[in-house]
Design a protein around this motif. Structure first.
Motif, PDB file in Angstrom:
ATOM      1  N   ALA A 244      10.578-101.527  67.467  1.00  0.00           N
ATOM      2  CA  ALA A 244       9.162-101.921  67.497  1.00  0.00           C
ATOM      3  C   ALA A 244       8.854-102.769  68.723  1.00  0.00           C
ATOM      4  CB  ALA A 244       8.801-102.674  66.220  1.00  0.00           C
ATOM      5  N   ASP A 245       9.692-103.779  68.988  1.00  0.00           N
ATOM      6  CA  ASP A 245       9.475-104.626  70.159  1.00  0.00           C
ATOM      7  C   ASP A 245       9.724-103.853  71.450  1.00  0.00           C
ATOM      8  OD1 ASP A 245       8.755-106.787  68.623  1.00  0.00           O
ATOM      9  OD2 ASP A 245      10.728-107.742  68.678  1.00  0.00           O
ATOM     10  N   ALA A 246      10.687-102.932  71.434  1.00  0.00           N
ATOM     11  CA  ALA A 246      10.966-102.129  72.627  1.00  0.00           C
ATOM     12  C   ALA A 246       9.745-101.295  73.015  1.00  0.00           C
ATOM     13  CB  ALA A 246      12.167-101.213  72.379  1.00  0.00           C
ATOM     14  N   ALA A 247       9.051-100.732  72.023  1.00  0.00           N
ATOM     15  CA  ALA A 247       7.864 -99.925  72.312  1.00  0.00           C
ATOM     16  C   ALA A 247       6.787-100.764  72.982  1.00  0.00           C
ATOM     17  CB  ALA A 247       7.331 -99.314  71.013  1.00  0.00           C
ATOM     18  N   LEU A 248       6.624-102.004  72.550  1.00  0.00           N
ATOM     19  CA  LEU A 248       5.621-102.884  73.147  1.00  0.00           C
ATOM     20  C   LEU A 248       5.999-103.277  74.571  1.00  0.00           C
ATOM     21  CD1 LEU A 248       4.971-105.185  70.058  1.00  0.00           C
ATOM     22  CD2 LEU A 248       3.321-103.604  71.070  1.00  0.00           C
TER      23      LEU A 248
END
Length: 254
Positions: free
Chosen positions: A200-204
């Protein structure tokens, strides 16, 4: 497909290795010669695969490898982009300053995308760190920090509600808002460690899941010793360096 991108003939002429590594080499070359400018968007994977006559798996593997290297970045819901030129950002560990101040000092344009700005109850760990009574509330700030429109860090900050009772007054810089209230911190303790970013954080952040990030926890203090801020941030490991200047300790003569 955009005119600056590649042809099947170029891919066929590229020597050595599997298709995805040859595609990576061509993309790097297009970036270095300016055909793919910094912050420029790549076409969708499907279009690239069709135009080059290869599978989407090949295109995806090539792009994921370049994202992991920091050559490309992916923005959730927006696509794949060439990373900002100009190298990594260096931040000295000896100075207490905001992200906004850091980026402006380097001639970069800081912006933020708000993910959460709220007022509510703290977790037990936050209450302990901030020195709060059981019934006290906190202002909570979660945002994606960017420089020249490139994602740089995810920041989750918590401030005691008695210090900052209205989260909406924070627009760009938390420290500017605290300064306007006479509550700007004067010292901080930071703890850094390396982590692998979750999906999730990687996508952001425009990174591949599992990429290296710098996780930083900061506890900031007012002149009277009260804790004014607890922030946990994830900085892109491919774009940010933290630098500490060390001085040799004086040795007393015997």
């Amino acid at each position: 497909m955009s005119e600056f991108l590649l042809t099947p003939e170029q891919l066929a002429d590229e020597e050595g290795g599997p298709l995805y590594t040859r595609l990576q080499a061509l993309i790097r070359s297009a970036i270095s010669n300016g055909k793919l400018p910094a912050n420029g968007a790549l076409p969708p994977e499907r279009d690239m695969a069709t135009s080059l006559g290869v599978s989407r798996v090949t295109v995806r593997k090539a792009i994921q490898g370049l994202v992991a290297e920091g050559v490309l970045r992916q923005r959730h819901g927006s696509g794949t982009f060439v990373s900002r030129s100009g190298g990594r950002v260096e931040q000295p560990l000896s100075r207490l300053s905001s992200f906004t101040e850091d980026m402006k000092s380097r001639g970069l344009m800081p912006t933020a995308s708000w993910l959460e700005r709220s007022f509510g109850m703290p977790t037990s760990a936050e209450a302990m760190i901030l020195g709060l009574a059981p019934t006290e509330r906190v202002a909570r700030f979660h945002r994606l920090r960017m420089a020249d429109n490139e994602p740089m860090a995810l920041e989750r900050a918590v401030v005691p509600g008695r210090i900052l009772p209205d989260p909406s007054i924070v627009q760009n810089s938390l420290y500017d808002a605290l300064d306007s209230l006479g509550m700007r911190p004067v010292r901080a303790v930071q703890r850094l460690n390396a982590e692998n970013v979750g999906s999730a954080d990687a996508a952001l952040l425009g990174m591949a899941s599992g990429s290296a990030v710098l996780a930083i926890e900061r506890i900031s203090y007012l002149p009277d010793g009260r804790v004014v801020e607890f922030t946990r941030s994830l900085y892109r490991g491919d774009a940010y360096d933290f630098v500490a200047e060390l001085n040799l300790a004086e040795v007393s003569p015997r």
